[in-house]
Motif scaffolding. Structure first.
Motif, PDB file in Angstrom:
ATOM      1  N   THR A 103      59.234  20.715  68.996  1.00  0.00           N
ATOM      2  CA  THR A 103      58.655  22.078  68.880  1.00  0.00           C
ATOM      3  C   THR A 103      57.080  22.296  69.249  1.00  0.00           C
ATOM      4  O   THR A 103      56.512  21.265  69.383  1.00  0.00           O
ATOM      5  N   ASN A 105      54.910  23.143  67.372  1.00  0.00           N
ATOM      6  CA  ASN A 105      54.297  22.950  65.996  1.00  0.00           C
ATOM      7  C   ASN A 105      53.032  22.151  65.916  1.00  0.00           C
ATOM      8  O   ASN A 105      52.233  22.377  65.202  1.00  0.00           O
ATOM      9  N   THR A 116      58.155  27.115  64.512  1.00  0.00           N
ATOM     10  CA  THR A 116      59.305  26.894  64.094  1.00  0.00           C
ATOM     11  C   THR A 116      59.721  26.133  62.827  1.00  0.00           C
ATOM     12  O   THR A 116      58.690  24.903  62.537  1.00  0.00           O
ATOM     13  N   LEU A 134      62.577  30.489  64.970  1.00  0.00           N
ATOM     14  CA  LEU A 134      61.416  30.411  65.968  1.00  0.00           C
ATOM     15  C   LEU A 134      60.813  31.842  66.068  1.00  0.00           C
ATOM     16  O   LEU A 134      61.194  32.619  66.365  1.00  0.00           O
ATOM     17  N   ASN A 151      59.282  27.801  69.811  1.00  0.00           N
ATOM     18  CA  ASN A 151      60.329  27.099  70.661  1.00  0.00           C
ATOM     19  C   ASN A 151      61.128  26.135  69.790  1.00  0.00           C
ATOM     20  O   ASN A 151      60.543  25.675  68.829  1.00  0.00           O
ATOM     21  N   LEU A 152      62.069  25.411  70.575  1.00  0.00           N
ATOM     22  CA  LEU A 152      62.935  24.292  70.154  1.00  0.00           C
ATOM     23  C   LEU A 152      63.358  23.744  71.190  1.00  0.00           C
ATOM     24  O   LEU A 152      64.046  24.356  72.185  1.00  0.00           O
ATOM     25  N   THR A 285      64.107  29.629  73.259  1.00  0.00           N
ATOM     26  CA  THR A 285      62.739  30.181  72.987  1.00  0.00           C
ATOM     27  C   THR A 285      63.037  31.871  72.923  1.00  0.00           C
ATOM     28  O   THR A 285      64.011  32.425  73.769  1.00  0.00           O
TER      29      THR A 285
END
Length: 310
Positions: A103, A105, A116, A134, A151-152, A285
């Motif tokens: 992510t 993060n 996330t 997200l 996002n992921l 996303t």
């Protein structure tokens, strides 16, 4: 498994299969015809299992072909039950587990923000207790604010100053090619209220959710650097992008704030059909223009229970 054959177009054509050692043949459904060529996808086969297949054209039948199905791949932490926190940053895997999902993060954490995170809102019928949330937002560092897309993705993330690099892709161990990717999702697409330099003309109005799956033979992950727009790519590039074996994607500008299951069919390129996969990319996303620091601070997405279908 995809089956393909050639034969006369004026007679009935198709395929049959059975477990090795069985006497019972099973007719393959959904046969597609294109002049003398015909093909079909056999679904629901067991991994690492021996089968026998024949094609027929009228009264003529091919010799029996023996095949063994490949092993399949299950996405780690696909229900997003496992999370950990290190130095104030949330990660989508349990402490001590090998990282798989990435992510943004680590970059957002510089601004004491989280893009996330786990959320106690799961898809209908789930046996779990959390999903992935997200959230797109504007994060400020030392008074300088930039839009950051929730996002992921399968890969890693790193920061250089106020710019980030997403390294898309991780090694994976299966050789069987999945037919599609399914997942549960709900999302909100807000009106774009943050616009970065160089944004494309379409990056106005409503934000764009983007979900993609890519199977590649890349030797190394593909790096998208927000400081270098030449590294950006669009979904339309995947049909010709170097190293892409199979791909699929969804782009949505309409919100859908109730849980629903989605399926992305994976298109396999004919020119890459004999190439062995090396890297896997899966990405989610709610803000598809995020590479340009463009999107809506009202956009969000929940994701749960991702799986491959064979």
């Amino acid at each position: 498994i995809w089956l393909k054959a050639n034969g006369r177009s004026d007679v009935e054509r198709g395929f049959r299969y059975r477990l090795a050692g069985s006497e019972e043949w099973i007719e393959v459904s959904g046969v597609e015809h294109n002049a003398g060529r015909f093909s079909a996808c056999v679904e629901g086969l067991e991994p690492l299992t021996d089968y026998e297949v024949v094609a027929y054209c009228g009264e003529a039948t091919t010799p029996i072909v023996a095949l063994t199905t490949e092993d399949v791949f299950t996405l780690p932490n696909s229900g997003f039950e496992a999370w950990s926190t290190y130095d104030g940053c949330i990660y989508p895997y349990a402490e001590g587990d090998a990282p798989f999902w990435g992510t943004g993060n680590p970059g957002a954490a510089i601004a004491n923000a989280t893009l996330t995170s786990p959320v106690a809102d799961v898809r209908p019928g789930s046996e779990g207790s959390s999903a992935a949330s997200l959230q797109s937002m504007k994060a400020a560092v030392m008074g300088i604010g930039k839009f950051a897309a929730g996002n992921l993705f399968v890969g890693t993330f790193s920061m250089s100053g106020l710019d980030g690099t997403v390294n898309f892709g991780r090694d994976f161990s299966f050789t069987a090619k999945p037919k599609s990717l399914s997942f549960w999702m709900k999302h909100n697409e807000g009106t774009i209220d943050e616009t970065g330099a160089g944004s494309p003309a379409e990056a106005t109005g409503t934000d764009k959710a983007t979900i993609m799956v890519i199977i590649t033979n890349w030797e190394t992950p593909y790096a998208v650097n927000t400081a270098d727009s030449s590294t950006f790519f669009s979904m339309s590039d995947l049909a010709t992008m170097e190293g892409v074996i199979g791909y699929g994607y969804i782009e949505k500008r309409e919100s859908a704030t109730e849980w629903a299951e989605y399926t992305i069919d994976i298109n396999y390129r004919e020119d890459m059909k004999n190439v062995k996969p090396r890297k896997l990319v899966v990405s989610f996303t709610p803000s598809g223009f995020g590479d340009y620091f463009t999107g809506s601070t009202s956009s969000w997405m929940y994701v749960d229970d991702i799986k491959f279908n064979y």
